[in-house]
Write a protein that holds these residues in place. Sequence first.
Motif, PDB file in Angstrom:
ATOM      1  N   LEU A 212       0.810  -1.213   0.000  1.00  0.00           N
ATOM      2  CA  LEU A 212       0.000   0.000   0.000  1.00  0.00           C
ATOM      3  C   LEU A 212       0.848   1.271   0.000  1.00  0.00           C
ATOM      4  N   LYS A 213       2.140   1.140   0.271  1.00  0.00           N
ATOM      5  CA  LYS A 213       3.025   2.299   0.219  1.00  0.00           C
ATOM      6  C   LYS A 213       3.292   2.727  -1.217  1.00  0.00           C
ATOM      7  N   SER A 214       3.083   1.808  -2.171  1.00  0.00           N
ATOM      8  CA  SER A 214       3.388   2.103  -3.571  1.00  0.00           C
ATOM      9  C   SER A 214       2.179   1.996  -4.488  1.00  0.00           C
ATOM     10  N   LEU A 215       1.149   1.241  -4.067  1.00  0.00           N
ATOM     11  CA  LEU A 215       0.023   0.958  -4.954  1.00  0.00           C
ATOM     12  C   LEU A 215      -1.298   1.181  -4.232  1.00  0.00           C
TER      13      LEU A 215
ATOM     14  N   GLY B 250      -8.365   5.384 -12.170  1.00  0.00           N
ATOM     15  CA  GLY B 250      -7.493   6.388 -12.759  1.00  0.00           C
ATOM     16  C   GLY B 250      -6.293   6.777 -11.926  1.00  0.00           C
ATOM     17  N   ALA B 251      -5.944   5.992 -10.923  1.00  0.00           N
ATOM     18  CA  ALA B 251      -4.794   6.328 -10.065  1.00  0.00           C
ATOM     19  C   ALA B 251      -3.490   6.037 -10.803  1.00  0.00           C
ATOM     20  N   PRO B 252      -2.492   6.898 -10.643  1.00  0.00           N
ATOM     21  CA  PRO B 252      -1.201   6.665 -11.306  1.00  0.00           C
ATOM     22  C   PRO B 252      -0.463   5.474 -10.692  1.00  0.00           C
ATOM     23  N   TRP B 253       0.316   4.812 -11.518  1.00  0.00           N
ATOM     24  CA  TRP B 253       1.136   3.686 -11.040  1.00  0.00           C
ATOM     25  C   TRP B 253       2.463   4.254 -10.552  1.00  0.00           C
TER      26      TRP B 253
END
Length: 317
Positions: A41-44, A219-222
């Motif tokens: 969850l820190k990255s995605l 629509g969240a950025p990767w």
Amino acid sequence: MSNVTASSSSVRTSPLRSGFWLVVLGAALWGVDPLFRIILLKSLTSSQIVLLEHVVLFLAAAPVLWRNRADLKGIRMRHAAALLVVSWGGSAVATILFTKALATGDLNAVLLLQKLQPIFAIGLAAILLKERLPKNFGVLIAVALAGTYLLTFGWTVPFGHVNNFISIGSVMALGAAALWGGSTVMGRYLLGSMKYETVTSLRFILALPLLFVVTAMEGAPWQLGGGWGETTAVAVNLLLQALLPGLLSMLLYYKGLNTTKASFATLAELSFPMTGIIINWIVYQQLVTLPQLAGFALIWTALFFISNQQSRETAKL
């Protein structure tokens, strides 16, 4: 003659009892999920994690489905509907509803309503699978739910005002509980016509298109540009999450469900919150309270008697 009968009874009883405890073990592994999800969850985002997890599971499940492709020849419309309940309902929509419920409703009320999942599963199993509950089963349901309540809330009342309890979040929590209960029942129905490995594979594979759509709509950025070390950590945790609380747990779960009534299996799933408490105690040094110990005792007592009841009931057939 009596020796032959006794031997036959023990042969039939053993896999039934072991099947019930495989469901317990499979559900217990779901409690390991937060260990990997916290790092991810820190990255995605949550939907990105679930999507990538299902991509990994697709790669593992596709060869199994190909080997068991003969099972697909017997699929009818009713089987396709059951598969959608299991994959879209149980894997995707229920999780989305529960997550949104936590964000929009009272936390304690949402958690309490989610505990009604066994009620939905038992009711649907009686209607759709014609399962009959044994004598005193209602008492065991009450004991198991009381134990789950103590694990979650202790001696406290979970909501302070009725307006907090009756909200859109509560409706979504009930929807999630109904879908998870329905997923258990439909999974048991599917196991009557196909192997447990096939059901497990289809659960993951069919959920993938819906998860692509949900993630795209979000629509969240990767965000995976934190260097080689961070990317490796994300990849390892994603792989472990997909294979342990994902693939292995569901294989154990459906293998056990193959010889376990849906109404019994839904109570076996209560091993899940117990694992979460153990993880919090061992990993995060959160002390286990007296109410939680009482909850442990009540749930394990209920599981023990439910396992014995199913074995005795089927041995009479």
